[in-house]
Design a protein around this motif. Structure first.
Motif, PDB file in Angstrom:
ATOM      1  N   LEU A 234      58.348  54.392   8.515  1.00  0.00           N
ATOM      2  CA  LEU A 234      57.660  56.169   7.208  1.00  0.00           C
ATOM      3  C   LEU A 234      58.126  57.637   8.263  1.00  0.00           C
ATOM      4  O   LEU A 234      58.513  57.484   9.440  1.00  0.00           O
ATOM      5  N   GLU A 235      59.307  58.020   8.378  1.00  0.00           N
ATOM      6  CA  GLU A 235      60.589  58.897   8.354  1.00  0.00           C
ATOM      7  C   GLU A 235      59.731  60.179   8.096  1.00  0.00           C
ATOM      8  O   GLU A 235      59.356  60.660   7.055  1.00  0.00           O
ATOM      9  N   ILE A 236      59.416  60.881   9.148  1.00  0.00           N
ATOM     10  CA  ILE A 236      58.306  62.369   9.127  1.00  0.00           C
ATOM     11  C   ILE A 236      59.019  63.530   9.601  1.00  0.00           C
ATOM     12  O   ILE A 236      59.390  63.612  10.956  1.00  0.00           O
ATOM     13  N   THR A 237      59.549  64.665   8.958  1.00  0.00           N
ATOM     14  CA  THR A 237      60.355  66.066   9.190  1.00  0.00           C
ATOM     15  C   THR A 237      59.554  66.358  10.495  1.00  0.00           C
ATOM     16  O   THR A 237      58.658  66.805  10.064  1.00  0.00           O
ATOM     17  N   GLU A 238      60.369  66.926  11.369  1.00  0.00           N
ATOM     18  CA  GLU A 238      59.855  67.766  11.868  1.00  0.00           C
ATOM     19  C   GLU A 238      60.149  69.009  11.741  1.00  0.00           C
ATOM     20  O   GLU A 238      61.109  69.884  12.195  1.00  0.00           O
ATOM     21  N   ASN A 239      59.009  69.645  11.095  1.00  0.00           N
ATOM     22  CA  ASN A 239      59.323  71.375  10.790  1.00  0.00           C
ATOM     23  C   ASN A 239      57.885  71.989  10.173  1.00  0.00           C
ATOM     24  O   ASN A 239      56.771  71.529  10.882  1.00  0.00           O
ATOM     25  N   ASP A 240      58.174  73.263   9.626  1.00  0.00           N
ATOM     26  CA  ASP A 240      57.050  74.371  10.044  1.00  0.00           C
ATOM     27  C   ASP A 240      56.084  73.785   8.954  1.00  0.00           C
ATOM     28  O   ASP A 240      54.879  73.801   8.830  1.00  0.00           O
ATOM     29  N   LEU A 241      56.035  72.784   8.348  1.00  0.00           N
ATOM     30  CA  LEU A 241      55.280  72.579   7.407  1.00  0.00           C
ATOM     31  C   LEU A 241      54.222  71.615   7.378  1.00  0.00           C
ATOM     32  O   LEU A 241      53.221  70.678   7.248  1.00  0.00           O
ATOM     33  N   LEU A 242      54.669  70.489   8.986  1.00  0.00           N
ATOM     34  CA  LEU A 242      53.855  69.579   9.550  1.00  0.00           C
ATOM     35  C   LEU A 242      52.256  70.093  10.773  1.00  0.00           C
ATOM     36  O   LEU A 242      52.618  70.916  11.349  1.00  0.00           O
TER      37      LEU A 242
ATOM     38  N   GLU B 133      47.802  57.894  13.385  1.00  0.00           N
ATOM     39  CA  GLU B 133      46.975  56.983  14.095  1.00  0.00           C
ATOM     40  C   GLU B 133      46.569  55.959  13.683  1.00  0.00           C
ATOM     41  O   GLU B 133      46.744  54.591  13.741  1.00  0.00           O
ATOM     42  N   GLU B 134      45.835  56.194  12.180  1.00  0.00           N
ATOM     43  CA  GLU B 134      45.343  54.837  11.409  1.00  0.00           C
ATOM     44  C   GLU B 134      46.924  54.280  10.742  1.00  0.00           C
ATOM     45  O   GLU B 134      46.668  53.294  10.668  1.00  0.00           O
ATOM     46  N   LEU B 135      48.122  55.027  10.311  1.00  0.00           N
ATOM     47  CA  LEU B 135      48.612  54.685   9.872  1.00  0.00           C
ATOM     48  C   LEU B 135      49.967  53.046  11.182  1.00  0.00           C
ATOM     49  O   LEU B 135      50.148  52.371  10.977  1.00  0.00           O
ATOM     50  N   SER B 136      49.113  53.749  12.282  1.00  0.00           N
ATOM     51  CA  SER B 136      49.844  52.849  13.925  1.00  0.00           C
ATOM     52  C   SER B 136      49.279  52.050  13.456  1.00  0.00           C
ATOM     53  O   SER B 136      50.287  50.743  13.514  1.00  0.00           O
ATOM     54  N   TYR B 137      48.188  52.230  13.257  1.00  0.00           N
ATOM     55  CA  TYR B 137      47.223  51.300  13.705  1.00  0.00           C
ATOM     56  C   TYR B 137      47.329  49.888  12.803  1.00  0.00           C
ATOM     57  O   TYR B 137      46.514  48.765  12.990  1.00  0.00           O
ATOM     58  N   GLU B 138      47.261  49.976  11.554  1.00  0.00           N
ATOM     59  CA  GLU B 138      47.927  49.053  10.500  1.00  0.00           C
ATOM     60  C   GLU B 138      49.643  48.698  10.457  1.00  0.00           C
ATOM     61  O   GLU B 138      49.421  47.695   9.493  1.00  0.00           O
ATOM     62  N   GLY B 139      49.812  49.733  11.462  1.00  0.00           N
ATOM     63  CA  GLY B 139      51.306  48.693  12.299  1.00  0.00           C
ATOM     64  C   GLY B 139      52.351  48.706  10.676  1.00  0.00           C
ATOM     65  O   GLY B 139      53.947  48.470  11.493  1.00  0.00           O
ATOM     66  N   PHE B 140      52.661  50.358  10.083  1.00  0.00           N
ATOM     67  CA  PHE B 140      53.167  50.607   9.825  1.00  0.00           C
ATOM     68  C   PHE B 140      54.503  51.665  10.924  1.00  0.00           C
ATOM     69  O   PHE B 140      53.412  51.609  11.951  1.00  0.00           O
ATOM     70  N   SER B 141      55.863  51.625  10.914  1.00  0.00           N
ATOM     71  CA  SER B 141      56.273  52.372  12.139  1.00  0.00           C
ATOM     72  C   SER B 141      56.451  53.588  11.944  1.00  0.00           C
ATOM     73  O   SER B 141      56.690  53.652  10.300  1.00  0.00           O
ATOM     74  N   ILE B 142      55.910  54.768  12.433  1.00  0.00           N
ATOM     75  CA  ILE B 142      56.243  56.204  12.642  1.00  0.00           C
ATOM     76  C   ILE B 142      57.541  56.823  12.786  1.00  0.00           C
ATOM     77  O   ILE B 142      57.684  56.411  14.074  1.00  0.00           O
ATOM     78  N   VAL B 143      58.039  57.130  12.089  1.00  0.00           N
ATOM     79  CA  VAL B 143      59.629  57.953  12.666  1.00  0.00           C
ATOM     80  C   VAL B 143      59.653  59.311  12.740  1.00  0.00           C
ATOM     81  O   VAL B 143      59.559  60.346  11.484  1.00  0.00           O
ATOM     82  N   LEU B 144      60.233  59.941  13.526  1.00  0.00           N
ATOM     83  CA  LEU B 144      59.810  61.786  13.666  1.00  0.00           C
ATOM     84  C   LEU B 144      61.736  61.909  13.702  1.00  0.00           C
ATOM     85  O   LEU B 144      62.246  61.714  14.094  1.00  0.00           O
ATOM     86  N   ASP B 145      62.063  62.180  12.310  1.00  0.00           N
ATOM     87  CA  ASP B 145      62.635  62.233  11.814  1.00  0.00           C
ATOM     88  C   ASP B 145      63.797  63.926  12.282  1.00  0.00           C
ATOM     89  O   ASP B 145      62.493  64.720  12.518  1.00  0.00           O
ATOM     90  N   ASP B 146      64.784  64.167  12.158  1.00  0.00           N
ATOM     91  CA  ASP B 146      65.569  64.901  12.169  1.00  0.00           C
ATOM     92  C   ASP B 146      65.577  65.526  13.758  1.00  0.00           C
ATOM     93  O   ASP B 146      65.297  67.045  14.285  1.00  0.00           O
ATOM     94  N   PHE B 147      64.886  65.147  14.995  1.00  0.00           N
ATOM     95  CA  PHE B 147      64.187  65.441  16.100  1.00  0.00           C
ATOM     96  C   PHE B 147      65.370  66.124  17.024  1.00  0.00           C
ATOM     97  O   PHE B 147      66.334  66.448  16.816  1.00  0.00           O
TER      98      PHE B 147
END
Ligand code: C2E
Ligand code: CA
Ligand code: CA
Ligand code: CA
Length: 276
Positions: free
Chosen positions: A146-154, A164-178
């Protein structure tokens, strides 16, 4: 005002007027786009340099009946403003789950990345919906990034719990546009993520500009020290790959490998092994 000044002003006003009209038209049409089957998911490969496998990113396209293909940078902000991104995002996720099997038939280890707008996190059902979608299609969460863009809407507080819950389930979280937001390092500090994606604005000219090169090198080192994976997007030249593999970058993505393509075209390319 001189005649020329007036002319410039009128052209300026006209252009603004036209782009307002287009925006309004798009906003109206977008509410039907899903029903009328005008949305399409394209796929772009990402090469894991260490494991030598291709993964994919899902990138949304809108085939507009009058304007032709419209790119997400134009319509996603509209969808974020009027909240329709919630239902569009749900559609994308479902489409990716449907397409996933075709990729897996070619390679069992493939993972697919889906872009998530920070606005989607405002929907309290978001996490549940993702869990249900992968369950319905018997997909292992670790195959979905799951690629989440870091911007002011976050919003940090709500994102923290959901990540935390998504990582616990095993999904990989990506900080996009880093690197592109005012608080990149703070997002990195506060959020549970498994991967960062260096924005293409740092990569594309790293062979020319020492500053860009140094920034990229620093981000990769930081990722490594934090035990995170790191993707470089906007890889357009062989030279970039050379530089990035020396820096221990995990994954590369860009036109050098392939542009985003419709599902069938991408599957053929993968089968025929005709990526760069
Ligand atoms: P992004 O997630 O940062 O995706 C990378 C963008 O850079 C894509 O543009 C991709 O086509 C383009 N790109 C890839 N390699 C290269 C390269 O080597 N050179 C250059 N110049 N560009 C390259 P695209 O597909 O137009 O998407 C733009 C943005 O729209 C994405 O940026 C993402 O933030 C957003 N987006 C796309 N699909 C979705 C979606 O399904 N949901 C949401 N919420 N946002 C989406
Ligand atoms: Ca992305
Ligand atoms: Ca980017
Ligand atoms: Ca982006």
């Amino acid at each position: 005002k001189s005649k020329e000044d007036r002319h410039i002003y009128i052209t300026f006003a006209q252009n603004h007027f036209e782009s307002d009209i287009r925006q309004n038209t798009l906003e109206q049409d977008l509410s039907y786009a899903q029903k009328k089957n005008e949305l399409e998911v394209y796929y772009q490969p990402k090469l894991n340099i260490q494991k030598n496998v291709y993964n994919f990113e899902a990138l949304l396209r809108w085939n507009h009946p009058k304007f032709g293909m419209i790119l997400p940078n134009e319509f996603i902000p509209i969808a974020e403003r009027n909240q329709s991104i919630t239902s569009i995002g749900r559609w994308v996720l479902k489409q990716v789950c449907k397409d996933f099997q075709a990729f897996q038939e070619i390679n069992k280890n493939i993972s697919i990345a889906v872009n998530i707008s920070p606005v989607q996190l405002n929907d309290p059902r978001f996490v549940q919906q993702i869990k249900e979608a992968v369950l319905e299609y018997s997909i292992e969460p670790k195959a979905i990034e799951l690629e989440i863009t870091e911007n002011d809407l976050l919003n940090l507080d709500s994102a923290q719990k959901q990540f935390e819950e998504l990582s616990y389930e095993g999904f990989s979280i990506v900080l996009d546009d880093f690197g592109t937001s005012y608080s990149s390092l703070n997002y990195l500090k506060e959020l549970s993520v498994q991967k960062i994606k260096i924005d293409k604005s740092f990569i594309m000219n790293m062979d020319y500009y020492q500053k860009d090169y140094q920034i990229v090198q620093m981000i990769i080192k930081l990722a490594k020290n934090l035990d995170l994976e790191v993707t470089a997007e906007g890889v357009e030249k062989w030279k970039h790959i050379e530089m990035l593999s020396k820096m221990d970058c995990t994954e590369i993505q860009g036109y050098y490998l392939s542009k985003p393509l419709p599902l069938q075209d991408m599957l053929e390319k993968l089968k025929d092994n005709t990526m760069n």
